[in-house]
Design a protein around this motif. Structure first.
Motif, PDB file in Angstrom:
ATOM      1  N   ARG A  59      65.216 -13.887  -8.170  1.00 14.21           N
ATOM      2  CA  ARG A  59      63.693 -14.338  -7.690  1.00 14.21           C
ATOM      3  C   ARG A  59      63.404 -15.803  -8.325  1.00 14.21           C
ATOM      4  N   SER A  60      63.702 -16.014  -9.799  1.00 14.51           N
ATOM      5  CA  SER A  60      63.224 -17.213 -10.336  1.00 14.51           C
ATOM      6  C   SER A  60      64.196 -18.348  -9.960  1.00 14.51           C
ATOM      7  N   CYS A  61      65.715 -18.052  -9.841  1.00 11.08           N
ATOM      8  CA  CYS A  61      66.485 -18.993  -9.281  1.00 11.08           C
ATOM      9  C   CYS A  61      66.275 -19.525  -7.814  1.00 11.08           C
ATOM     10  N   PHE A  62      65.816 -18.469  -6.943  1.00  5.61           N
ATOM     11  CA  PHE A  62      65.504 -18.539  -5.692  1.00  5.61           C
ATOM     12  C   PHE A  62      64.514 -19.811  -5.198  1.00  5.61           C
ATOM     13  N   PHE A  65      65.669 -23.283  -6.348  1.00  5.31           N
ATOM     14  CA  PHE A  65      66.406 -23.758  -5.576  1.00  5.31           C
ATOM     15  C   PHE A  65      65.793 -24.188  -4.279  1.00  5.31           C
ATOM     16  N   PHE A  66      65.099 -23.139  -3.730  1.00  2.00           N
ATOM     17  CA  PHE A  66      64.566 -23.347  -2.135  1.00  2.00           C
ATOM     18  C   PHE A  66      63.065 -23.728  -2.183  1.00  2.00           C
ATOM     19  N   ILE A  67      62.241 -23.475  -3.113  1.00  4.94           N
ATOM     20  CA  ILE A  67      60.878 -23.517  -3.006  1.00  4.94           C
ATOM     21  C   ILE A  67      60.393 -24.641  -3.702  1.00  4.94           C
ATOM     22  N   ASN A  68      60.881 -24.942  -4.876  1.00  9.67           N
ATOM     23  CA  ASN A  68      60.367 -26.016  -5.980  1.00  9.67           C
ATOM     24  C   ASN A  68      60.397 -27.358  -5.199  1.00  9.67           C
ATOM     25  N   VAL A  75      58.104 -23.888 -12.681  1.00  9.59           N
ATOM     26  CA  VAL A  75      58.968 -22.845 -11.815  1.00  9.59           C
ATOM     27  C   VAL A  75      60.375 -23.265 -12.287  1.00  9.59           C
ATOM     28  N   ARG A  76      61.007 -24.266 -12.844  1.00  6.35           N
ATOM     29  CA  ARG A  76      62.287 -24.811 -13.015  1.00  6.35           C
ATOM     30  C   ARG A  76      62.718 -23.904 -14.367  1.00  6.35           C
TER      31      ARG A  76
END
Length: 160
Positions: A59-62, A65-68, A75-76
């Motif tokens: 979830r953190s990586c998603f 990569f896709f929302i931030n 978030v990063r």
């Protein structure tokens, strides 16, 4: 670490665990994320010490990569930490796999390691194997969860 063959019935097992108690259930956390995490172990060969850890990593990586899209550091930072933890876990899993039996388990990790050992793919070093496995898990868990939730919403909107 549990025997991977114990997880071959991950979906039915998770569903039966879900309805053991009385009261409301969180289908997203307990079903639509947990089943893909267990599939990642079974099919890709990439497991975490516990399901919740892999769900958190994915979830953190998603999110990064896709929302931030605004490049927010809050978030990063969790994604960078999750990526480092995932890589450390994969380094351990790769070492364990090589020490035991590379040929034994027919999953994505095993296939990548066989290709690497045979030299059949140029540039297939450990970094490439880890990036591939991490990308597969990160791309699968949240998207599968979201698709399952959307399907449930459609089904619930049509009671007949």
């Amino acid at each position: 670490m549990p025997d991977p063959t114990d997880r071959l019935t991950a979906g039915p097992q998770v569903v039966s665990e879900l309805f053991q108690g009385c009261g409301p259930v969180d289908i997203v956390q307990t079903l639509t994320r947990k089943v893909p995490v267990r599939l990642a172990d079974e099919y890709f060969g990439f497991s975490a010490p516990h399901d919740e850890q892999m769900m958190a990593w994915a979830r953190s990586c998603f999110r990064e990569f896709f929302i931030n899209i605004l490049n927010r550091p809050e978030v990063r930072a969790p994604a960078v930490a999750a990526g480092a933890e995932m890589r450390e876990r994969l380094d351990t899993l790769l070492a364990e796999r090589r020490a035991s039996d590379v040929e034994g388990r027919d999953d994505v990790m095993g296939r990548l390691l066989r290709l690497q050992r045979a030299g059949d793919v140029a540039g297939l070093d450990d970094d490439s194997v880890c990036r591939t496995l991490m990308g597969l898990v990160i791309g699968m868990v949240e998207t599968t969860s979201q698709a399952a939730v959307q399907a449930l919403l459609v089904l619930f909107s049509r009671p007949d």
